[in-house]
Design an enzyme around this catalytic site. Structure first.
Site, PDB file in Angstrom:
ATOM      1  CG  HIS A   1     -25.496 -33.705  22.405  1.00  0.00           C
ATOM      2  ND1 HIS A   1     -24.138 -33.792  22.219  1.00  0.00           N
ATOM      3  CD2 HIS A   1     -25.784 -32.372  22.362  1.00  0.00           C
ATOM      4  CE1 HIS A   1     -23.630 -32.577  22.078  1.00  0.00           C
ATOM      5  NE2 HIS A   1     -24.617 -31.700  22.145  1.00  0.00           N
TER       6      HIS A   1
ATOM      7  CG  HIS B   1     -28.045 -27.891  23.411  1.00  0.00           C
ATOM      8  ND1 HIS B   1     -27.241 -27.520  24.463  1.00  0.00           N
ATOM      9  CD2 HIS B   1     -27.275 -28.685  22.612  1.00  0.00           C
ATOM     10  CE1 HIS B   1     -26.034 -28.047  24.304  1.00  0.00           C
ATOM     11  NE2 HIS B   1     -26.026 -28.767  23.183  1.00  0.00           N
TER      12      HIS B   1
ATOM     13  CG  HIS C   1     -21.093 -29.802  24.671  1.00  0.00           C
ATOM     14  ND1 HIS C   1     -22.060 -30.153  25.568  1.00  0.00           N
ATOM     15  CD2 HIS C   1     -21.748 -29.470  23.514  1.00  0.00           C
ATOM     16  CE1 HIS C   1     -23.247 -30.036  24.995  1.00  0.00           C
ATOM     17  NE2 HIS C   1     -23.090 -29.627  23.747  1.00  0.00           N
TER      18      HIS C   1
ATOM     19  CD  GLU D   1     -19.517 -28.580  19.021  1.00  0.00           C
ATOM     20  OE1 GLU D   1     -19.420 -28.045  20.137  1.00  0.00           O
ATOM     21  OE2 GLU D   1     -20.489 -28.386  18.255  1.00  0.00           O
TER      22      GLU D   1
ATOM     23  CG  ASP E   1     -25.709 -30.127  19.178  1.00  0.00           C
ATOM     24  OD1 ASP E   1     -25.865 -29.909  20.393  1.00  0.00           O
ATOM     25  OD2 ASP E   1     -24.699 -29.740  18.554  1.00  0.00           O
ATOM     26  CG  ASP E   2     -28.308 -26.748  19.216  1.00  0.00           C
ATOM     27  OD1 ASP E   2     -28.826 -26.365  20.275  1.00  0.00           O
ATOM     28  OD2 ASP E   2     -27.096 -27.055  19.124  1.00  0.00           O
TER      29      ASP E   2
HETATM   30  N1  HPA Z   1     -21.762 -26.928  21.285  1.00  0.00           N
HETATM   31  C1  HPA Z   1     -21.602 -26.126  22.321  1.00  0.00           C
HETATM   32  N2  HPA Z   1     -22.586 -25.455  22.876  1.00  0.00           N
HETATM   33  C2  HPA Z   1     -23.813 -25.579  22.379  1.00  0.00           C
HETATM   34  C3  HPA Z   1     -24.043 -26.397  21.305  1.00  0.00           C
HETATM   35  C4  HPA Z   1     -22.968 -27.116  20.731  1.00  0.00           C
HETATM   36  O1  HPA Z   1     -23.076 -27.882  19.749  1.00  0.00           O
HETATM   37  N3  HPA Z   1     -25.376 -26.311  21.054  1.00  0.00           N
HETATM   38  C5  HPA Z   1     -25.909 -25.473  21.966  1.00  0.00           C
HETATM   39  N4  HPA Z   1     -24.966 -25.019  22.772  1.00  0.00           N
HETATM   40 ZN    ZN Z   2     -24.506 -29.655  22.119  1.00  0.00          ZN
END
Ligand code: HPA
Ligand code: ZN
Length: 330
Positions: free
Chosen positions: A15, A17, A195, A198, A276-277
């Site tokens: 996971h 991006h 996703h 969340e 994630d990011d």
């Molecule tokens: N959630 C949804 N979209 C996203 C995320 C996330 O954590 N990171 C980058 N795009």
């Molecule tokens: Zn994500």
């Protein structure tokens, strides 16, 4: 000591991006190279803006920064910078999300994005010792028609893309909106992930499973609110790609000691740890492992379980997974 142990664990990152690995230094370098003006005066000023109140507040900045990505070379450089960092943390396999609509909507061609990323992905084993795959995400706050158009652009590149995913603003954009798109993607041979859970409710996790027929759930931390869902995820062995630092930064949990990853493991869920990011959320995969270890007192057996889960949850073939699992034998 524990840092060395975490670093030594072979890990798959599932996971991630690629646009979320865009470090401020590289953002400014590419802004300069492409003559794009940024609304921030310096790297420090940009970093100071990384105070998020929820997912949307992050997405606004995330989409603004990717505006400086313009050429095939930019996308290749971004992905190679990630591989270099990941290799130092013993990531052995990476499945990388990208958001084509975030680029095509501002006039960058699909080919520029996929060719640039692919040039890094196809050489990641040779250059960094990491096998890798691309997962194309649809932006769920855009229309289903736009997602379908994007899928049609991707079909000729089926060899380069292992799966489709679903990301961006979750609330108000249920998985069911993309039923047809995912049905077609699956018919074309793509795996599917999404996703869900969340910020959005447990119903979205159910929809991702029952309507989109995903193989994994990205995040899914809210699944614990529904015991029947937990039972289903356990029995069907549907993995969850959990991103602890992201969850705290985006205020899904107030602090790491509130995170439910340990409860997930104890419930028998197939949870994994991911970043994630990482450029925006304060760390890569190693920092994510470390922060849950410290906050939740995870034992060595939990850390091993998380790393083994990550290999098993990947879209690698059975044989490839078995080969990576031998790395855990003494
Ligand atoms: N959630 C949804 N979209 C996203 C995320 C996330 O954590 N990171 C980058 N795009
Ligand atoms: Zn994500």
């Amino acid at each position: 000591m524990i840092e060395n142990y975490i670093a030594s664990l072979p890990k798959a990152e599932l996971h991630l991006h690629i646009e979320g690995t865009f470090e401020p230094e590289l953002i400014f370098k590419l802004a300069d190279r492409n003559k794009v003006k940024l609304p921030y005066a310096s790297v420090e000023a940009l970093r100071k803006a990384y105070e998020f109140t929820d997912l949307q507040s992050f997405l606004d900045l995330y989409y603004a920064c990717m505006n400086v990505l313009r050429t095939e070379e930019d996308f290749a450089e971004l992905a190679n910078a990630y591989f270099e960092k990941a290799s130092k943390q013993n990531v052995v396999h990476a499945e990388i999300f990208f958001d084509p609509q975030a680029h095509t909507q501002r006039g960058i061609s699909f080919d520029t994005v996929i060719d640039g990323l692919w040039s890094a992905v196809k050489n990641s084993k040779k250059n960094f010792g990491i096998t890798s795959k691309l997962i194309m995400c649809f932006l769920r706050d855009q229309s289903a028609e736009s997602a379908m158009e994007t899928l049609n652009q991707a079909i000729p590149y089926g060899e380069r893309i292992v799966a489709v995913g679903l990301d961006s603003a979750e609330r108000g954009n249920p998985p069911s909106k993309f039923a047809e798109v995912f049905a077609k993607a699956r018919a074309c041979g793509f795996h599917a992930t999404a996703h869900a859970g969340e910020e959005g409710p447990t119903e979205y996790v159910w929809e991702a499973i029952n309507i989109l027929k995903v193989k994994r759930i990205d995040h899914g931390v809210r699944s614990l609110e529904d015991p029947k869902l937990v039972q289903h995820l356990v029995e069907s062995a549907i993995p969850l790609t959990v991103c602890p630092l992201s969850n705290v930064k985006l205020r899904v949990f107030d602090k790491m000691t509130d995170h439910n990853i340990k409860d997930m493991l104890d419930a028998g869920l197939h949870a994994t740890i991911n970043s994630d990011d990482p450029a925006y959320f304060g760390g890569y995969i190693g920092e994510n492992y470390r922060s849950v270890h410290e906050a939740l007192d995870l034992q060595q057996a939990d850390l091993i379980k998380l790393a083994v889960n990550s290999i098993n949850a990947s879209f690698l073939t059975h044989t490839e997974r078995q080969e990576y699992l031998t790395l855990f034998e003494d």
